[in-house]
Design a protein around this motif. Sequence first.
Motif, PDB file in Angstrom:
ATOM      1  N   TYR A  52       0.832  -1.210   0.000  1.00 50.77           N
ATOM      2  CA  TYR A  52       0.000   0.000   0.000  1.00 50.77           C
ATOM      3  C   TYR A  52       0.864   1.256   0.000  1.00 50.77           C
ATOM      4  N   ASN A  53       1.851   1.303   0.895  1.00 50.32           N
ATOM      5  CA  ASN A  53       2.731   2.473   0.986  1.00 50.32           C
ATOM      6  C   ASN A  53       3.504   2.700  -0.321  1.00 50.32           C
ATOM      7  N   SER A  54       3.966   1.610  -0.920  1.00 48.92           N
ATOM      8  CA  SER A  54       4.746   1.729  -2.153  1.00 48.92           C
ATOM      9  C   SER A  54       3.902   2.233  -3.310  1.00 48.92           C
ATOM     10  N   GLY A  55       2.702   1.672  -3.464  1.00 48.49           N
ATOM     11  CA  GLY A  55       1.814   2.097  -4.549  1.00 48.49           C
ATOM     12  C   GLY A  55       1.391   3.545  -4.398  1.00 48.49           C
ATOM     13  N   PHE A  56       0.984   3.901  -3.196  1.00 49.16           N
ATOM     14  CA  PHE A  56       0.556   5.272  -2.952  1.00 49.16           C
ATOM     15  C   PHE A  56       1.728   6.236  -3.113  1.00 49.16           C
ATOM     16  N   GLY A  57       2.912   5.812  -2.659  1.00 51.80           N
ATOM     17  CA  GLY A  57       4.102   6.657  -2.753  1.00 51.80           C
ATOM     18  C   GLY A  57       4.505   6.942  -4.187  1.00 51.80           C
ATOM     19  N   MET A  58       4.357   5.939  -5.075  1.00 49.13           N
ATOM     20  CA  MET A  58       4.698   6.140  -6.490  1.00 49.13           C
ATOM     21  C   MET A  58       3.826   7.215  -7.123  1.00 49.13           C
ATOM     22  N   ILE A  59       2.524   7.183  -6.824  1.00 51.56           N
ATOM     23  CA  ILE A  59       1.609   8.171  -7.379  1.00 51.56           C
ATOM     24  C   ILE A  59       1.904   9.556  -6.810  1.00 51.56           C
ATOM     25  N   GLU A  60       2.085   9.613  -5.496  1.00 52.26           N
ATOM     26  CA  GLU A  60       2.356  10.901  -4.855  1.00 52.26           C
ATOM     27  C   GLU A  60       3.661  11.507  -5.361  1.00 52.26           C
ATOM     28  N   MET A  61       4.648  10.655  -5.597  1.00 52.70           N
ATOM     29  CA  MET A  61       5.937  11.138  -6.097  1.00 52.70           C
ATOM     30  C   MET A  61       5.783  11.735  -7.494  1.00 52.70           C
ATOM     31  N   SER A  62       4.936  11.143  -8.298  1.00 52.49           N
ATOM     32  CA  SER A  62       4.783  11.575  -9.688  1.00 52.49           C
ATOM     33  C   SER A  62       3.963  12.850  -9.820  1.00 52.49           C
ATOM     34  N   VAL A  63       2.817  12.893  -9.148  1.00 53.00           N
ATOM     35  CA  VAL A  63       1.940  14.067  -9.284  1.00 53.00           C
ATOM     36  C   VAL A  63       2.184  15.087  -8.177  1.00 53.00           C
ATOM     37  N   GLY A  64       2.841  14.666  -7.104  1.00 51.29           N
ATOM     38  CA  GLY A  64       3.085  15.580  -5.988  1.00 51.29           C
ATOM     39  C   GLY A  64       3.906  16.787  -6.394  1.00 51.29           C
ATOM     40  N   MET A  65       4.850  16.587  -7.307  1.00 51.12           N
ATOM     41  CA  MET A  65       5.695  17.706  -7.739  1.00 51.12           C
ATOM     42  C   MET A  65       4.871  18.745  -8.496  1.00 51.12           C
ATOM     43  N   VAL A  66       3.813  18.284  -9.194  1.00 54.01           N
ATOM     44  CA  VAL A  66       2.938  19.215  -9.905  1.00 54.01           C
ATOM     45  C   VAL A  66       2.159  20.067  -8.909  1.00 54.01           C
TER      46      VAL A  66
END
Length: 269
Positions: A52-66
């Motif tokens: 769960y942490n890994s999947g959520f982290g990948m998305i947050e890392m990608s769109v979080g910078m936007v």
Amino acid sequence: VILNTREVLTEGKTMVQMGFFVALQSFINTFVLYLIRIYISNVGGMAEVGLYNSGFGMIEMSVGMVFAAMGAEYYPRLSSIANDENKFSETVNQQMSVSLLLISPIVALFLLMGPLAILLLLSSYFLPIRLMIQILALSMFFKAPGWCLGCMFLAKADTKAFWLNEMMTNIVMLFVLLILYKYFGLNGIALGYFLVYIYYLVVTGIICNRRYNYHLDPTIFRKYIQQFVICLAIFVCVTLIKGFLGYVLASVLSLACIYVSYKELNKIF
């Protein structure tokens, strides 16, 4: 400038109130996410928490910078025109349009190359969260405009509306995620976020319309539907149409999504 104590308290009261509730809301949100992780660990085990942490982290890392890049410029600009009703709504609509055009290609590429991203950033052990990541990526279509609307509370220093809206969202999120995880596992968690972001967008839009007379630009709505339908078609191709054909169709649609975003951003620039 020399200020007496009374002036400091009078002018700073609203800022302190808003800051306190923003900090408190951040704590509650973190606490809710912590409860969700505890529930996952008790029901599915620590391995599920890691997935769960890994999947959520990948998305947050990608769109979080936007979101981070937009927030650094958008919120101060919105605050500076908080008393101008027309410019206020216009600025929110502009930001929603730009956020949609920036996030759409990221979502399209995540849907298309989700397994490859997992292998590059994590390992083959995490491939079971492929569908979870793809659903989370689609949910960004609702998180982005909701985030743009949510900044209106902060710009207006509307403590009451901000607090009630965020608190209710956290309560809804806790129950929806726990229930869907119980029946559908990690994919249920992703579906839960998808539904919660829709809920937040709709409720926040209604509140902003009634309190600040905000109106969504129909042009943005058409762009939104266009990009969302393209990404939804990519999702269908990679999940339901197996093999080479599915990825060919998804690749063509991804290029179309990127082209539309590039074309529209180029007009704005």
